[in-house]
Write a protein that holds these residues in place. Structure first.
Motif, short mmCIF file in Angstrom:
data_model
loop_
_atom_site.label_atom_id
_atom_site.label_comp_id
_atom_site.label_asym_id
_atom_site.label_seq_id
_atom_site.Cartn_x
_atom_site.Cartn_y
_atom_site.Cartn_z
N MET A 1 0.80 -1.23 0.00
CA MET A 1 0.00 0.00 0.00
C MET A 1 0.83 1.28 0.00
O MET A 1 0.56 2.20 -0.78
CB MET A 1 -1.00 -0.01 1.16
CG MET A 1 -2.26 -0.78 0.85
SD MET A 1 -3.59 -0.50 2.05
CE MET A 1 -2.97 -1.43 3.43
N THR B 1 2.25 2.06 -3.49
CA THR B 1 1.29 2.50 -4.50
C THR B 1 0.92 3.97 -4.38
O THR B 1 0.35 4.54 -5.31
CB THR B 1 0.00 1.65 -4.42
OG1 THR B 1 -0.59 1.80 -3.13
CG2 THR B 1 0.30 0.19 -4.66
N MET B 2 1.23 4.60 -3.24
CA MET B 2 0.94 6.02 -3.06
C MET B 2 2.20 6.88 -3.03
O MET B 2 2.14 8.04 -2.67
CB MET B 2 0.15 6.23 -1.76
CG MET B 2 -1.26 5.64 -1.82
SD MET B 2 -2.20 6.21 -3.26
CE MET B 2 -2.38 7.95 -2.87
N VAL C 1 -3.55 4.30 -8.93
CA VAL C 1 -4.55 4.63 -7.91
C VAL C 1 -5.61 3.53 -7.83
O VAL C 1 -6.03 3.13 -6.74
CB VAL C 1 -5.21 6.00 -8.20
CG1 VAL C 1 -6.36 6.25 -7.24
CG2 VAL C 1 -4.17 7.11 -8.09
N HIS D 1 -4.10 0.74 -6.01
CA HIS D 1 -4.06 1.05 -4.58
C HIS D 1 -5.42 0.76 -3.93
O HIS D 1 -5.48 0.18 -2.84
CB HIS D 1 -3.69 2.52 -4.38
CG HIS D 1 -3.86 3.00 -2.97
ND1 HIS D 1 -2.95 2.74 -1.97
CD2 HIS D 1 -4.86 3.71 -2.39
CE1 HIS D 1 -3.37 3.26 -0.84
NE2 HIS D 1 -4.52 3.87 -1.06
N TYR E 1 7.63 5.58 1.48
CA TYR E 1 6.48 6.49 1.35
C TYR E 1 6.78 7.84 2.00
O TYR E 1 6.54 8.90 1.38
CB TYR E 1 5.25 5.86 1.98
CG TYR E 1 4.09 6.82 2.12
CD1 TYR E 1 3.29 7.14 1.03
CD2 TYR E 1 3.80 7.41 3.35
CE1 TYR E 1 2.24 8.03 1.15
CE2 TYR E 1 2.74 8.30 3.48
CZ TYR E 1 1.97 8.60 2.38
OH TYR E 1 0.93 9.49 2.50
#
Length: 378
Positions: free
Chosen positions: A142, A145-146, A169, A172, A293
């Motif tokens: 997760m 993916t961002m 997106v 995600h 992230y």
């Protein structure tokens, strides 16, 4: 409608004397991905023309093959994700299954005959153990993916043929739903299994006392710290199109962070701290992803530029506002990219908008659809 758009334009215009924050461009698709999409659109056009000369019974096959050609990369990505999730589950299920075979009492016959809840004790813990690591696998994916800035850079490195960056997106959201549903399913299975064995123990039908599982620290952090935030994230995600964006974003982000925090604490409980019990530490799975992230977020903050509004005007049909701002120094972009905008006089939130001007222009143009709830006065 024109009156609403005019008032929206006035709100933008009031910000002309103030700075507008703009993030460096993010790729919806890089150069290679853009070329791939153009070729697919051309194939779609040729297929559509050819379909007019085919028999009507071939229309379903033509539609299927055309749709597959357009979306094969995201479907391949989803298939790989599904297969890897199954492999993770099978690996940890099998290890726990053999461990349970040695740990569960088999009784005089040696095959579990007459032993209360024998096969439940043999099968449910391995299934739970496999699902737990499936959940950790989703948690590891997760944050990646961002990581928008990182994905933007990778999209320009010729990897768009392999990875559907333009659909990240959507991926995600898929991973998020998989995580939430696995959490809910694992919780139901946990209560069903331990509740059954605990109930049998209290009635004197099973010597195994598993009732203590409901009073452990790991149970509390799992239920209150992980399950509750996960359910809130699941509900806000499902209802994201029916609530104000600010509410969705704020609640979603806060409870995602809370969920990650308690997920890290979940396996570092008192039995690990005080009794030296060995557990699969959750932070090992997603610690690197979270570091990537947060580094990506810091990178994005370091590339924010301030610019001045040059022009705000409604479109001819009154459905949108054309926003033109000065181009920050060193700001480069290509077709298929969007930028994050923040106009503090209107909102403290960042919003993504596609760049409508050419790369060589000394300004940036954004076409913003107006979605005001207020109605024009009669």
């Amino acid at each position: 409608m024109i009156e609403i758009v005019s008032r929206a334009s006035e709100r933008f215009s009031k910000s002309e004397s103030r700075s507008v924050s703009i993030g460096m461009p993010i790729f919806l698709c890089g150069h290679s991905a853009h070329a791939v999409r153009l070729r697919r659109q051309l194939n779609l056009l040729l297929t559509s023309l050819a379909a007019k000369h085919t028999a009507s019974d071939n229309s379903a096959i033509t539609a299927f093959t055309t749709d597959f050609a357009l979306k094969y990369n995201i479907r391949l990505f989803r298939t790989v994700h599904l297969l890897l999730s199954i492999v993770v589950w099978q690996h940890f299920f099998q290890g726990k299954f053999w461990a349970q075979e040695a740990a569960v009492r088999k009784g005089p016959s040696g095959d579990g005959t007459g032993v209360p809840n024998y096969w439940l004790k043999r099968l449910v813990p391995p299934v739970e153990f496999g699902v737990m690591h499936q959940i950790l696998f989703q948690l590891a994916l997760m944050p990646i993916t961002m990581s928008r800035r990182l994905l933007a850079v990778l999209a320009t490195e010729g990897l768009a043929f392999l990875f559907p960056f333009q659909d990240m997106v959507k991926f995600h959201i898929r991973v998020g739903y998989a995580f939430c549903l696995l959490i809910v399913g694992a919780t139901i299975l946990f209560f069903a299994f331990f509740g059954k064995v605990c109930s049998d123990h209290l009635r004197g039908l099973d010597p195994a006392d598993l009732c203590t599982k409901f009073s452990t620290e790991i149970f509390v952090t799992g239920l209150a710290g992980t399950l509750v935030p996960t359910v809130i994230v699941l509900l806000t995600s499902y209802l994201r199109g029916r609530m104000p964006y600010k509410v969705f974003y704020t609640v979603h982000i806060i409870f995602v962070y809370v969920m990650f925090f308690f997920a890290a604490l979940h396996t570092f409980d008192d039995e690990v701290r005080n009794r030296g019990k060995k557990r699969s530490q959750t932070v090992i799975w997603f610690g690197t992803s979270l570091a990537i992230y947060f580094s990506d977020r810091l990178w994005s903050l370091c590339t924010v530029a301030e610019c001045r509004l040059l022009e705000v005007s409604p479109t001819a049909d009154g459905s949108a506002v054309v926003l033109r701002v000065e181009k920050p120094r060193g700001f480069t972009f290509s077709a298929g990219q969007y930028a994050q905008l923040q106009i503090r006089a209107i909102s403290c939130f960042w919003h993504p908008f596609s760049i409508g001007s050419g790369p060589d222009a000394n300004y940036l143009t954004f076409l913003i659809q107006v979605c005001l709830k207020e109605r024009p006065h009669s």
